[in-house]
Design an enzyme around this catalytic site. Structure first.
Site, short mmCIF file in Angstrom:
data_model
loop_
_atom_site.label_atom_id
_atom_site.label_comp_id
_atom_site.label_asym_id
_atom_site.label_seq_id
_atom_site.Cartn_x
_atom_site.Cartn_y
_atom_site.Cartn_z
N ASP A 9 0.88 -1.15 0.00
CA ASP A 9 0.00 0.00 0.00
C ASP A 9 0.93 1.22 0.00
O ASP A 9 1.77 1.35 0.90
CB ASP A 9 -0.85 -0.06 1.27
CG ASP A 9 -1.71 1.17 1.46
OD1 ASP A 9 -1.51 2.17 0.73
OD2 ASP A 9 -2.57 1.14 2.35
N ILE A 10 0.80 2.07 -0.99
CA ILE A 10 1.77 3.15 -1.15
C ILE A 10 1.78 4.12 0.05
O ILE A 10 2.78 4.78 0.30
CB ILE A 10 1.54 3.90 -2.49
CG1 ILE A 10 2.84 4.57 -2.95
CG2 ILE A 10 0.40 4.91 -2.39
CD1 ILE A 10 2.86 4.98 -4.38
N ASN A 23 -6.23 13.96 -10.07
CA ASN A 23 -7.02 14.47 -11.21
C ASN A 23 -6.63 15.93 -11.45
O ASN A 23 -5.91 16.52 -10.64
CB ASN A 23 -8.53 14.33 -10.95
CG ASN A 23 -8.91 14.93 -9.61
OD1 ASN A 23 -8.58 16.08 -9.32
ND2 ASN A 23 -9.57 14.14 -8.78
N GLY A 31 -9.46 5.66 -5.23
CA GLY A 31 -8.21 4.94 -5.52
C GLY A 31 -7.05 5.40 -4.67
O GLY A 31 -7.17 5.67 -3.47
N VAL A 32 -5.90 5.53 -5.32
CA VAL A 32 -4.69 5.88 -4.59
C VAL A 32 -4.77 7.33 -4.08
O VAL A 32 -4.27 7.65 -2.99
CB VAL A 32 -3.46 5.61 -5.49
CG1 VAL A 32 -3.17 6.69 -6.46
CG2 VAL A 32 -2.24 5.29 -4.67
N ASP A 33 -5.43 8.17 -4.85
CA ASP A 33 -5.62 9.57 -4.47
C ASP A 33 -6.37 9.66 -3.13
O ASP A 33 -5.94 10.35 -2.19
CB ASP A 33 -6.45 10.24 -5.59
CG ASP A 33 -6.37 11.76 -5.56
OD1 ASP A 33 -5.64 12.28 -4.71
OD2 ASP A 33 -7.04 12.41 -6.39
N SER A 116 -2.68 5.95 -13.81
CA SER A 116 -3.72 5.75 -14.85
C SER A 116 -4.25 4.32 -14.93
O SER A 116 -5.16 4.05 -15.72
CB SER A 116 -3.22 6.14 -16.26
OG SER A 116 -3.20 7.54 -16.38
N GLY A 118 -5.93 2.53 -12.89
CA GLY A 118 -7.13 2.22 -12.12
C GLY A 118 -8.34 2.86 -12.78
O GLY A 118 -8.75 2.48 -13.89
#
Ligand code: APR
Length: 351
Positions: A9-10, A23, A31-33, A116, A118
């Site tokens: 997990d980042i 975005n 997601g990751v954001d 990109s 996901g």
């Protein structure tokens, strides 16, 4: 290690900068954001709102706030629209711009998610391939440790053709211990024991000891036979070339510079200096193989180099069979090899 693909997990990676797949409004999302914003806290929303958004393919930077990193680099990947709307170039640009920013902020380690891949729908294997090529191009000229963090639940594959070729090779060559009868002969190289090495040295150098007189079984007569009584000091004085010496010799023979070699091997400068300055340096097997690949050694030369460090290639090991496949086919791109090793859940080459 300069480039490493890991599953994690980042938000949990302690490094100088973590890259966010954001975005254009930098307004947070899923997601990751979403994971990064949750981990970093409200201050990240506030900092992002002052940045005035970010165009696709570009990158902006904020502090890491509650994340275990100093900085968060926000980059905006392209939405996948079939691949002919400049997506590959825009995605490559995300990695380039983020790395330039990381360098500007003197980051020594950076972690990327698969941008990109996901919500924006980029095919995962192509996204990974672009990430690997862009990062490795950057690392050829810069010192940094870069992680590509692939998320736990993700399953992705590298080139299907390459994977199926490697799989076929493994099927043909991999000896699974469980299916090998105990008493059958297993054809694999063993690392030489100390005794083997001593025997070889004695044989090769024709060392002889005192003459001994005894009865010979075959002729039943007393006969003179030279038995060997090794002189340990003499043997220690005439050790074979070490791994470090062989590596430096091969670099010269191939006409490479040290930097070209360790970069191509995905090895960091510090480790290379240690090996260079200590002729008795004991590297890991991954390190030896990384250099063998960088130097484009043949299979025999690779075996020789491995032996200098006390290792061998075995058909009982999937990792070894994969390496053998690449060397036999003269495919010496370490990043391609690492992608395949990763797909087979094996350790990767490099420091
Ligand atoms: N750690 C590592 N990787 C993760 C994590 C995590 N915690 N969470 C998700 N991923 C992976 C996804 O599985 C995917 O492979 O990151 C990759 C990128 O997926 P997304 O986060 O969906 O990013 P992207 O495809 O670039 O879409 C960006 O999604 O969340 C919104 O605001 C974001 O609108 C933007 C869009």
């Amino acid at each position: 290690m300069p480039l490493k693909i890991i599953r994690n997990d980042i938000t949990k990676i302690p490094c100088d900068a973590v890259v966010n797949a954001a975005n254009r409004l930098l307004a947070g999302g899923g997601g990751v954001d979403g994971a990064i914003h949750r981990a970093a806290g409200q201050e990240l929303y506030d900092a992002c709102s002052k940045l005035g958004g970010c165009p696709t393919g570009k990158a902006k930077i904020t502090d890491g706030f509650n994340m275990p990193c100093k900085y968060i680099i926000h980059t905006v990947g392209p939405v996948w629209r079939g691949g002919d709307k400049n997506e590959p170039e825009l995605l490559a640009s995300c990695y380039r711009e983020s790395l330039i920013l990381a360098k500007e902020y003197k980051c020594e380690s950076v972690a990327f998610p698969l941008i990109s891949a996901g919500a924006y729908g980029y095919p995962k294997e192509e996204a990974l391939h672009i990430a690997v090529s862009e990062i490795s191009r950057f690392l050829m000229k810069n010192e940094m440790t870069v992680y590509i963090v692939v998320y736990d639940s993700e399953c992705f594959q590298t080139s299907k053709k390459l994977l199926s070729d490697v799989e076929e090779y493994i099927d043909q060559h991999y000896i699974d211990e469980h299916f090998t009868p105990r008493n059958s002969t297993v054809f694999y190289d063993e690392p030489p024991s100390k005794l083997n090495i001593m025997e070889r040295m004695l044989g090769a150098k024709g060392l002889t000891g005192r003459a001994d007189s005894h009865s010979c079984r075959s002729c039943h007569l007393p006969c003179e036979e030279k038995t060997v009584e090794p002189d340990l000091n003499e043997m220690l004085d005439s050790l074979d070339e070490s791994f470090s010496q062989m590596l430096l010799r091969k670099i010269d023979e191939k006409g490479m510079t040290d930097v070209q070699c360790y970069k191509k091997a995905n090895i960091d400068r510090k480790l290379f200096s240690k090996i260079r300055s200590n002729i008795n340096y004991k590297p890991s097997k991954q390190t030896v193989l990384a250099f063998a690949i960088a130097l484009e050694l043949s299979l025999d030369e690779t075996r020789d180099m491995l032996m200098k460090a006390g290792f061998a290639l075995s058909h009982s090991s999937k990792f070894d069979v994969i390496i053998e496949y690449f060397i036999k086919n003269k495919r010496y791109d370490i990043f391609e090899i690492n992608e395949v090793l990763f797909s087979f859940d094996q350790l990767m080459l490099g420091s």
